[in-house]
Each structure stands twice: as structure tokens, then as C-alpha cells.
Design a protein around this motif. Structure first.
Motif: not given
Length: 84
Positions: A9-13
Motif C-alpha cells: 500500500r502506497v501513501a500518495t496525495r
């Protein structure tokens, strides 16, 4: 060269979050993120969120699927290594 993908899981804007860490011969070379519906017509495509070393490029293409992304990464790494 051997590529290995690991879901992450990637925290992006944006609302994107489904991602893949891409390892080449044990080294982290890229982070791919699947684009969410926030991206309109590009929903579901894969984006090179981050490239490291030889995969660090100013503008990477969008990929229809993970196979296409892996092909691009392998080709990019091979061509760069061949010219080094």
C-alpha cells in the motif's frame, strides 16, 4: 535479470494506494501505483511512482498492466546497463 514484485500500500496525495515494489536481482528499482478513478480515463493503469538508480526517469509512460510495466523496466535497465 530477474524481477520480483511485492504488493504494497502506497501513501500518495490522491486516492491511489495499490502498489507494487519492484526488485531486480534483489535491488529495489521501482515503485508502481495503480491509478484510481480520480484519474478519469487512466483509471486502472499503472504509474511509475518512483524509480531508483537506472529506472529514475523524468517521465515514465503509463502501463496497461503489470506485465507491460515489467517489460518497460527490464528494457530500460538492459539498455542503460548496455550503454554504461
Amino acid at each position: 535479470m530477474s524481477l520480483h514484485l511485492q504488493p504494497v500500500r502506497v501513501a500518495t496525495r490522491s486516492e491511489d494506494g495499490d502498489g507494487q515494489l519492484v526488485f531486480a536481482d534483489g535491488f529495489l528499482v521501482a515503485v508502481l501505483v495503480r491509478l484510481s478513478d480520480q484519474h478519469g480515463a487512466d483509471v486502472g493503469l499503472w504509474f511509475l511512482e518512483a524509480g531508483f538508480g537506472l529506472t529514475s526517469v523524468a517521465r515514465a509512460p503509463l502501463f496497461l498492466d503489470l506485465d507491460a510495466a515489467q517489460d518497460w523496466i527490464e528494457g530500460h535497465l538492459s539498455s542503460k546497463r548496455g550503454s554504461a
